[in-house]
Design a protein around this motif. Structure first.
Motif, PDB file in Angstrom:
ATOM      1  N   LYS A   9      50.848   9.966  68.295  1.00 31.91           N
ATOM      2  CA  LYS A   9      49.771   9.607  67.367  1.00 31.91           C
ATOM      3  C   LYS A   9      49.994  10.266  66.015  1.00 31.91           C
ATOM      4  O   LYS A   9      49.797   9.649  64.965  1.00 31.91           O
ATOM      5  N   ASP A  13      50.366   8.062  62.720  1.00 35.64           N
ATOM      6  CA  ASP A  13      49.370   8.255  61.665  1.00 35.64           C
ATOM      7  C   ASP A  13      50.007   8.760  60.373  1.00 35.64           C
ATOM      8  O   ASP A  13      49.601   8.366  59.282  1.00 35.64           O
ATOM      9  N   THR A  14      51.022   9.612  60.490  1.00 28.88           N
ATOM     10  CA  THR A  14      51.720  10.100  59.303  1.00 28.88           C
ATOM     11  C   THR A  14      52.466   8.967  58.628  1.00 28.88           C
ATOM     12  O   THR A  14      52.447   8.839  57.395  1.00 28.88           O
ATOM     13  N   ASP A  16      51.668   5.793  58.729  1.00 26.67           N
ATOM     14  CA  ASP A  16      50.642   4.965  58.081  1.00 26.67           C
ATOM     15  C   ASP A  16      50.193   5.581  56.754  1.00 26.67           C
ATOM     16  O   ASP A  16      50.007   4.884  55.758  1.00 26.67           O
ATOM     17  N   GLU A  67      47.792  -0.600  66.124  1.00 28.33           N
ATOM     18  CA  GLU A  67      47.301   0.020  64.889  1.00 28.33           C
ATOM     19  C   GLU A  67      45.797  -0.117  64.797  1.00 28.33           C
ATOM     20  O   GLU A  67      45.218  -1.090  65.239  1.00 28.33           O
ATOM     21  N   GLY A  71      41.613   3.888  60.862  1.00 23.26           N
ATOM     22  CA  GLY A  71      42.420   5.047  60.498  1.00 23.26           C
ATOM     23  C   GLY A  71      42.927   4.946  59.072  1.00 23.26           C
ATOM     24  O   GLY A  71      42.984   5.919  58.349  1.00 23.26           O
ATOM     25  N   ARG A  72      43.258   3.769  58.639  1.00 22.70           N
ATOM     26  CA  ARG A  72      43.735   3.576  57.268  1.00 22.70           C
ATOM     27  C   ARG A  72      42.619   3.816  56.269  1.00 22.70           C
ATOM     28  O   ARG A  72      42.839   4.352  55.209  1.00 22.70           O
ATOM     29  N   CYS A  75      42.350   7.528  55.634  1.00 26.69           N
ATOM     30  CA  CYS A  75      43.412   8.026  54.763  1.00 26.69           C
ATOM     31  C   CYS A  75      43.142   7.646  53.314  1.00 26.69           C
ATOM     32  O   CYS A  75      43.349   8.445  52.414  1.00 26.69           O
TER      33      CYS A  75
END
Length: 88
Positions: A9, A13-14, A16, A67, A71-72, A75
């Motif tokens: 994860k 996530d990094t 993304d 995806e 989460g995006r 960020c």
């Protein structure tokens, strides 16, 4: 102790986050963040790479999950907050 799922994860996530920086319309430090993100992404593993690694080493990696659009959004908020603070 980090589990295979947590490790995978973090990598996904990094990636993304770096993709979001690389594709940003507005960069606060005259392209520095975008240039670094593009350089890092050049050799960053894709989900297919993580999937192969998870099959070969399940004690180290887990198969990536689908995806998550939410989460995006998180960020993006962090980068906007950072941009606001550094522009002051």
């Amino acid at each position: 102790m980090t589990t295979p799922v947590e490790r995978t994860k973090a990598v996904v996530d990094t990636r993304d986050f770096l993709e979001m920086l690389a594709n940003a319309e507005e960069v606060t430090i005259r392209g520095l963040l975008q240039t670094v993100a593009i350089g890092l992404l050049r050799h960053y593993p894709l989900n297919v790479d993580l999937d192969v690694s998870a099959s070969a080493a399940p004690g180290i990696w887990a198969h990536p999950t689908a995806e998550r659009p939410e989460g995006r959004a998180t960020c993006t908020r962090v980068v906007r907050l950072f941009a606001t603070r550094t522009d002051e």
